[in-house]
Scaffold this motif. Structure first.
Motif, mmCIF file in Angstrom:
data_model
loop_
_atom_site.group_PDB
_atom_site.id
_atom_site.type_symbol
_atom_site.label_atom_id
_atom_site.label_comp_id
_atom_site.label_asym_id
_atom_site.label_seq_id
_atom_site.Cartn_x
_atom_site.Cartn_y
_atom_site.Cartn_z
ATOM 1 N N UNK A 76 0.811 -1.216 0.000
ATOM 2 C CA UNK A 76 0.000 0.000 0.000
ATOM 3 C C UNK A 76 0.843 1.264 0.000
ATOM 4 N N UNK A 77 2.170 1.144 0.122
ATOM 5 C CA UNK A 77 3.061 2.314 0.063
ATOM 6 C C UNK A 77 3.245 2.713 -1.399
ATOM 7 N N UNK A 95 -4.530 -1.658 -2.673
ATOM 8 C CA UNK A 95 -5.955 -1.888 -2.952
ATOM 9 C C UNK A 95 -6.128 -2.437 -4.357
ATOM 10 N N UNK A 96 -7.042 -3.394 -4.483
ATOM 11 C CA UNK A 96 -7.335 -3.982 -5.782
ATOM 12 C C UNK A 96 -6.423 -5.122 -6.179
ATOM 13 N N UNK A 97 -5.476 -5.504 -5.322
ATOM 14 C CA UNK A 97 -4.582 -6.626 -5.644
ATOM 15 C C UNK A 97 -5.377 -7.915 -5.726
#
Length: 245
Positions: A76-77, A95-97
């Motif tokens: 998320x970084x 997000x969305x991975x």
């Protein structure tokens, strides 16, 4: 006739900065320059980005698959500055991975960590040695993770549905090692696991640290014991008896 330096024997067996000498109240110029060069190398190791395409290609070659079969994820970084300032972001997937459910025994994650250079230099060697020692284990597709902390492996392992995850990650650089690779094993990975629930093999960096065969042998011994015990971390000890080197 010159007098032998009593510290030469110690210097020959360690990369540590010992018996540096002095010039008046300061270090000799050569030793001061060596220190500055080592400090610069450590800083460069932290900030040099991981070449994901190269790592995926090399890992695909050693695992016998195509480059598209080695998965790539990010934490998320969003950038290196955020990664360094917010360690919590490096422990969560972006997000969305979307990762495929595999139900495999083991997932291997090659994560940049604080020394991407270590992953580029040593991850493929460890994976090669490891796969040679794991007959009977089902292995999920290898994952290359960017801006990653160790705990990102928990989220990856949970998403893949594996029983164990092994995170190969660049360790915090020091003044004597800017390319040290660590291997962190977690049984039953899922978000919320803590460091006490992992086992670590550190300083994988031949020829100055552990070689790939010794590291892989220790990992396999820990994996085998973790499967029998159903746990990793402080509950699990390395009783492989493998010699160092």
């Amino acid at each position: 006739m010159s007098v032998p330096d009593a510290w030469d024997a110690l210097r020959a067996i360690t990369r540590a900065r010992v018996a540096l000498g002095r010039a008046g109240d300061a270090l000799p110029t050569a030793r001061e320059l060596e220190f500055r060069a080592a400090h610069a190398a450590a800083r460069d190791a932290v900030h040099t980005p991981l070449d994901v395409a190269v790592v995926r290609a090399v890992l695909a070659e050693v695992t016998g698959g195509g480059a598209d079969e080695v998965l790539a994820v990010r934490s998320a970084a969003p950038d290196r500055a955020t990664y360094l300032q917010r360690p919590d972001f490096g422990r969560r997937l972006a997000e969305g991975t979307d990762l495929p459910r595999t139900d495999a025994d083991l997932a291997v994650v090659a994560a940049d960590g604080l020394a991407p250079r270590a992953v580029q230099q040593h991850a493929a060697g460890v994976v090669t040695a490891l796969l040679d020692r794991l007959p009977g284990w089902s292995i999920a597709p290898v994952v290359v993770a960017s801006q990653a902390r160790v705990a990102l492996g928990d989220a990856i392992g949970a998403a893949l549905g594996v029983r164990a995850v092994l995170v190969l990650i660049g360790e915090r650089p020091g003044l004597s090692a800017a390319d040290s690779l660590g291997a962190y094993l977690t049984w039953d990975p899922r978000p919320g696991r803590v460091d006490a629930e992992r086992n670590c093999i550190s300083n994988i960096r031949p020829p100055h640290g552990l070689n790939y065969g010794h590291a892989a042998g220790t990992i396999v011994a820990l994996l085998t014991a973790a499967r029998e015990l159903g746990a990793s971390g402080v509950a699990l000890k390395d009783e492989s008896g493998l010699p160092a080197g």
